[in-house]
Write a protein that holds these residues in place. Structure first.
Motif, PDB file in Angstrom:
ATOM      1  N   PHE A  23       0.627  -0.843  -0.165  1.00  0.00           N
ATOM      2  CA  PHE A  23      -0.197  -0.255  -0.247  1.00  0.00           C
ATOM      3  C   PHE A  23       1.042   1.507  -0.088  1.00  0.00           C
ATOM      4  O   PHE A  23       0.547   2.416  -0.353  1.00  0.00           O
ATOM      5  CB  PHE A  23      -0.798  -0.209   1.331  1.00  0.00           C
ATOM      6  N   LYS A  24       2.072   1.212   0.656  1.00  0.00           N
ATOM      7  CA  LYS A  24       2.803   2.379   0.644  1.00  0.00           C
ATOM      8  C   LYS A  24       2.817   2.321  -0.551  1.00  0.00           C
ATOM      9  O   LYS A  24       3.788   3.125  -0.833  1.00  0.00           O
ATOM     10  CB  LYS A  24       3.475   2.221   2.039  1.00  0.00           C
ATOM     11  N   PHE A  25       3.781   1.187  -1.119  1.00  0.00           N
ATOM     12  CA  PHE A  25       4.420   1.776  -2.653  1.00  0.00           C
ATOM     13  C   PHE A  25       3.432   2.218  -3.754  1.00  0.00           C
ATOM     14  O   PHE A  25       3.779   3.002  -4.519  1.00  0.00           O
ATOM     15  CB  PHE A  25       5.090   0.235  -2.806  1.00  0.00           C
ATOM     16  N   LEU A  26       2.815   1.583  -3.284  1.00  0.00           N
ATOM     17  CA  LEU A  26       1.412   2.114  -4.819  1.00  0.00           C
ATOM     18  C   LEU A  26       0.823   3.652  -4.244  1.00  0.00           C
ATOM     19  O   LEU A  26       0.919   3.989  -5.745  1.00  0.00           O
ATOM     20  CB  LEU A  26       0.557   1.089  -4.671  1.00  0.00           C
ATOM     21  N   ALA A  27       0.639   3.783  -2.901  1.00  0.00           N
ATOM     22  CA  ALA A  27       0.395   5.469  -2.507  1.00  0.00           C
ATOM     23  C   ALA A  27       1.507   6.601  -3.137  1.00  0.00           C
ATOM     24  O   ALA A  27       0.842   7.385  -3.408  1.00  0.00           O
ATOM     25  CB  ALA A  27       0.186   5.285  -1.148  1.00  0.00           C
ATOM     26  N   LYS A  28       2.931   6.183  -2.962  1.00  0.00           N
ATOM     27  CA  LYS A  28       3.661   6.752  -3.312  1.00  0.00           C
ATOM     28  C   LYS A  28       3.940   7.290  -4.932  1.00  0.00           C
ATOM     29  O   LYS A  28       4.152   7.863  -5.380  1.00  0.00           O
ATOM     30  CB  LYS A  28       5.301   6.749  -3.185  1.00  0.00           C
ATOM     31  N   LEU A  29       3.718   5.758  -6.171  1.00  0.00           N
ATOM     32  CA  LEU A  29       3.025   6.317  -7.353  1.00  0.00           C
ATOM     33  C   LEU A  29       2.081   6.679  -7.497  1.00  0.00           C
ATOM     34  O   LEU A  29       2.081   7.574  -8.532  1.00  0.00           O
ATOM     35  CB  LEU A  29       3.362   4.519  -7.790  1.00  0.00           C
ATOM     36  N   PRO A  32      -0.278  11.159  -5.920  1.00  0.00           N
ATOM     37  CA  PRO A  32       0.826  12.186  -6.557  1.00  0.00           C
ATOM     38  C   PRO A  32       0.021  13.002  -7.996  1.00  0.00           C
ATOM     39  O   PRO A  32      -0.375  13.816  -7.814  1.00  0.00           O
ATOM     40  CB  PRO A  32       2.559  12.354  -7.328  1.00  0.00           C
ATOM     41  N   LEU A  33       0.031  11.815  -8.550  1.00  0.00           N
ATOM     42  CA  LEU A  33      -1.384  11.760  -9.612  1.00  0.00           C
ATOM     43  C   LEU A  33      -2.574  12.260  -9.145  1.00  0.00           C
ATOM     44  O   LEU A  33      -2.870  12.794 -10.240  1.00  0.00           O
ATOM     45  CB  LEU A  33      -1.208  10.004 -10.083  1.00  0.00           C
ATOM     46  N   LEU A  34      -2.758  11.401  -8.918  1.00  0.00           N
ATOM     47  CA  LEU A  34      -3.996  11.658  -7.599  1.00  0.00           C
ATOM     48  C   LEU A  34      -4.846  13.033  -7.717  1.00  0.00           C
ATOM     49  O   LEU A  34      -5.105  14.181  -7.965  1.00  0.00           O
ATOM     50  CB  LEU A  34      -4.447  10.653  -6.928  1.00  0.00           C
TER      51      LEU A  34
END
Length: 93
Positions: A23-29, A32-34
């Motif tokens: 979840f932490k890795f996907l949030a970093k990806l 910012p786009l969101l």
């Protein structure tokens, strides 16, 4: 009735940690786009609102056929308000 085992506890702990790091890795990806998309959408809404208010105010000024010129005040400069009296002080030796 089942009893909790040490290996079951370790497996659940592993799943929790794996989920946390994924979840932490996907949030970093994707975060910012969101956020960029949300800010862009808010800017577009703001621009549309500004355009609507400018269009309506322009239509209001266009629809009025009367033009009023105030010529009585154009020859006189605007007077400043006088508050109190001017007192000239002198230095005493």
């Amino acid at each position: 009735m089942q009893t909790a085992s040490f290996t079951g506890f370790i497996r659940v702990l592993f799943y929790i940690l794996a989920f946390y790091y994924i979840f932490k890795f996907l949030a970093k990806l994707f975060l910012p786009l969101l956020v960029k998309k949300v800010v862009q959408k808010a800017g577009e809404n703001y621009q549309q609102q500004q355009n609507r208010t400018q269009d309506t105010s322009w239509k209001k000024t266009q629809s009025s056929d009367q033009v009023i010129y105030n010529t009585s005040n154009s020859n006189k400069p605007r007077e400043t308000k006088k508050v109190g009296d001017y007192v000239d002080y002198e230095e005493i030796d």
